[in-house]
Design an enzyme around this catalytic site. Sequence first.
Site, PDB file in Angstrom:
ATOM      1  N   TYR A 191       0.822  -1.218   0.000  1.00  0.00           N
ATOM      2  CA  TYR A 191       0.000   0.000   0.000  1.00  0.00           C
ATOM      3  C   TYR A 191       0.859   1.273   0.000  1.00  0.00           C
ATOM      4  CZ  TYR A 191      -3.775  -3.216   1.481  1.00  0.00           C
ATOM      5  OH  TYR A 191      -4.679  -4.246   1.578  1.00  0.00           O
TER       6      TYR A 191
ATOM      7  N   HIS B 220       0.162 -11.760   1.842  1.00  0.00           N
ATOM      8  CA  HIS B 220      -0.844 -10.913   1.206  1.00  0.00           C
ATOM      9  C   HIS B 220      -1.612 -11.664   0.118  1.00  0.00           C
ATOM     10  CE1 HIS B 220      -1.656  -6.436   0.021  1.00  0.00           C
ATOM     11  NE2 HIS B 220      -2.709  -7.182  -0.200  1.00  0.00           N
TER      12      HIS B 220
HETATM   13  N1  LIG Z   1      -5.791  -8.636   1.458  1.00  0.00           N
HETATM   14  C1  LIG Z   1      -6.093  -8.106   0.285  1.00  0.00           C
HETATM   15  O1  LIG Z   1      -5.698  -8.615  -0.770  1.00  0.00           O
HETATM   16  C2  LIG Z   1      -6.952  -6.879   0.234  1.00  0.00           C
HETATM   17  C3  LIG Z   1      -7.515  -6.499  -0.989  1.00  0.00           C
HETATM   18  C4  LIG Z   1      -8.317  -5.360  -1.011  1.00  0.00           C
HETATM   19  C5  LIG Z   1      -8.519  -4.651   0.159  1.00  0.00           C
HETATM   20  N2  LIG Z   1      -7.929  -5.023   1.326  1.00  0.00           N
HETATM   21  C6  LIG Z   1      -8.104  -4.247   2.587  1.00  0.00           C
HETATM   22  O2  LIG Z   1      -9.503  -4.058   2.792  1.00  0.00           O
HETATM   23  C7  LIG Z   1      -9.764  -2.672   2.904  1.00  0.00           C
HETATM   24  C8  LIG Z   1     -11.164  -2.361   2.431  1.00  0.00           C
HETATM   25  O3  LIG Z   1     -11.330  -2.660   1.060  1.00  0.00           O
HETATM   26  P1  LIG Z   1     -11.493  -1.520  -0.039  1.00  0.00           P
HETATM   27  O4  LIG Z   1     -10.849  -0.273   0.440  1.00  0.00           O
HETATM   28  O5  LIG Z   1     -10.979  -2.062  -1.329  1.00  0.00           O
HETATM   29  O6  LIG Z   1     -13.073  -1.382  -0.212  1.00  0.00           O
HETATM   30  P2  LIG Z   1     -14.311  -1.064   0.780  1.00  0.00           P
HETATM   31  O7  LIG Z   1     -13.846  -0.877   2.176  1.00  0.00           O
HETATM   32  O8  LIG Z   1     -15.331  -2.097   0.484  1.00  0.00           O
HETATM   33  O9  LIG Z   1     -14.883   0.303   0.187  1.00  0.00           O
HETATM   34  C9  LIG Z   1     -14.196   1.505   0.329  1.00  0.00           C
HETATM   35  C10 LIG Z   1     -15.055   2.590  -0.307  1.00  0.00           C
HETATM   36  O10 LIG Z   1     -16.270   2.746   0.443  1.00  0.00           O
HETATM   37  C11 LIG Z   1     -16.438   4.097   0.804  1.00  0.00           C
HETATM   38  N3  LIG Z   1     -17.078   4.148   2.128  1.00  0.00           N
HETATM   39  C12 LIG Z   1     -16.555   3.811   3.330  1.00  0.00           C
HETATM   40  N4  LIG Z   1     -17.454   3.944   4.308  1.00  0.00           N
HETATM   41  C13 LIG Z   1     -18.587   4.405   3.730  1.00  0.00           C
HETATM   42  C14 LIG Z   1     -19.865   4.754   4.226  1.00  0.00           C
HETATM   43  N5  LIG Z   1     -20.172   4.645   5.528  1.00  0.00           N
HETATM   44  N6  LIG Z   1     -20.797   5.213   3.341  1.00  0.00           N
HETATM   45  C15 LIG Z   1     -20.511   5.313   2.026  1.00  0.00           C
HETATM   46  N7  LIG Z   1     -19.306   4.983   1.488  1.00  0.00           N
HETATM   47  C16 LIG Z   1     -18.358   4.532   2.332  1.00  0.00           C
HETATM   48  C17 LIG Z   1     -15.052   4.693   0.832  1.00  0.00           C
HETATM   49  O11 LIG Z   1     -15.146   6.080   0.603  1.00  0.00           O
HETATM   50  P3  LIG Z   1     -13.997   7.154   1.046  1.00  0.00           P
HETATM   51  O12 LIG Z   1     -12.666   6.507   0.847  1.00  0.00           O
HETATM   52  O13 LIG Z   1     -14.250   8.289   0.152  1.00  0.00           O
HETATM   53  O14 LIG Z   1     -14.229   7.477   2.475  1.00  0.00           O
HETATM   54  C18 LIG Z   1     -14.382   3.949  -0.321  1.00  0.00           C
HETATM   55  O15 LIG Z   1     -14.699   4.548  -1.560  1.00  0.00           O
HETATM   56  C19 LIG Z   1      -8.640  -2.034   2.081  1.00  0.00           C
HETATM   57  O16 LIG Z   1      -8.528  -0.659   2.315  1.00  0.00           O
HETATM   58  C20 LIG Z   1      -7.484  -2.859   2.527  1.00  0.00           C
HETATM   59  O17 LIG Z   1      -7.036  -2.458   3.818  1.00  0.00           O
HETATM   60  C21 LIG Z   1      -7.169  -6.146   1.383  1.00  0.00           C
END
Ligand SMILES: NC(=O)c1ccc[n+]([C@@H]2O[C@H](COP(=O)([O-])OP(=O)(O)OC[C@H]3O[C@@H](n4cnc5c(N)ncnc54)[C@H](OP(=O)(O)O)[C@@H]3O)[C@@H](O)[C@H]2O)c1
Length: 272
Positions: free
Chosen positions: A47, A105
Site C-alpha cells: 500500500y 498478502h
Molecule cells: N488482502 C487483500 O488482498 C486486500 C484487498 C483489497 C482490500 N484489502 C483491505 O480491505 C480494505 C477495504 O477494502 P477496499 O478499500 O478495497 O473497499 P471497501 O472498504 O469495500 O470500500 C471503500 C469505499 O467505500 C467508501 N465508504 C466507506 N465507508 C462508507 C460509508 N459509511 N458510506 C458510504 N461509502 C463509504 C469509501 O469512501 P472514502 O474513501 O471516500 O471514504 C471507499 O470509496 C482495504 O482498504 C485494505 O485495507 C485487502
Amino acid sequence: MEYLQTQGISLPRLGLGTFRLQGDACRAAVESALGLGYRHIDTAEMYGNEDAIGAAIAASGVARKDLHVTTKVWHENLAPDAIRRAFDVSLSKLGLDQVDLYLVHWPSGGMNLPAIFDTLMELKQEGRTRAIGVANFNLALLKTVVEQIKAPIACNQIEYHVMLDQTKVARYLAAKSIPLVAYCPLAQGRAASDATLMAIGRKHGASAAQVALKWLLDQDGVAAIPKASRAQSQQANLDALHIGLDDEDMKAIAALPKDRRCVNPGFAPAWD
Ligand SMILES: NC(=O)c1ccc[n+]([C@@H]2O[C@H](COP(=O)([O-])OP(=O)(O)OC[C@H]3O[C@@H](n4cnc5c(N)ncnc54)[C@H](OP(=O)(O)O)[C@@H]3O)[C@@H](O)[C@H]2O)c1
C-alpha cells in the site's frame, strides 16, 4: 468494540482499511479513525503507506497495547530472506517494535509454503509479530496450511461482502475457529448505492453501507475492515454495529447477486 480471540491476540471486529490512502491523506484518515475509537488498522507493504500510518499512530497517543496493527508481505517477497527484509522495512516504516498480525498478502504459483511458514513462525517466536496469518487463500491452500503444515494462522483475510458468496471458505474457517477478515466489505463502495440495501437502511434509520457492514458483523467469527477516508463515514461504520437486521432484511440480502468479486489479480491461483 467487540473482539475476536485468535491465536493469542484480540482482534477488534471493525478495523480501518487503508488501501489507496497515502501520505498526508492517509495520516489524517488514520489519526481521525484513532480519535473516533478505531483500534485496528489494516495495511500492507504494497500500500506504500506504512510510514504515514506509523506517523499517525505516534501522534495519536493511543497506548500500543490497545492497538491492533496488521501488515502483509507481498507475493513477490515470499522467499525466506525476502520475507525477513520486507518485514524489517515494514516494522521500521511503522515505527513499531512489533506488529500484531503479519499476513501473506497473496499466494503465488511457485511459493514454498513450508519455508514461508517456518519464516513467519520465526518472526513470531522472536516476538516481532504477535500472530501470523494469510490473505486470499482458497480452500485447497487453507487446508494445506492448517492440516499439513499446521501453521497457527490467526485469520484468512478475503474479499467478502453482501454481493459475494464465500460459503465454502467461511464454513471451513468456522469449523477450525479461524476468523474471516472481510476485505472490500462495502464492495469497494458499491454497497452504498444498492437499492435493496438502501430500502433496508430506510427501515432502520441507517445507510446502505451500514446495512452491508452489519450483515458481515452479525456473522460469528467475521471481522471487517472498511476503508473510509472521511470522519463522517468512519463514524457511520462504527455506528453500524448498533443496527438490528431482521429476517426479512436477511432474506432480501440473501437474494442479492453473489458473484460480484471486486479483486481478482492475474498473478494469483484460481479461487476454485
Ligand atoms: N488482502 C487483500 O488482498 C486486500 C484487498 C483489497 C482490500 N484489502 C483491505 O480491505 C480494505 C477495504 O477494502 P477496499 O478499500 O478495497 O473497499 P471497501 O472498504 O469495500 O470500500 C471503500 C469505499 O467505500 C467508501 N465508504 C466507506 N465507508 C462508507 C460509508 N459509511 N458510506 C458510504 N461509502 C463509504 C469509501 O469512501 P472514502 O474513501 O471516500 O471514504 C471507499 O470509496 C482495504 O482498504 C485494505 O485495507 C485487502
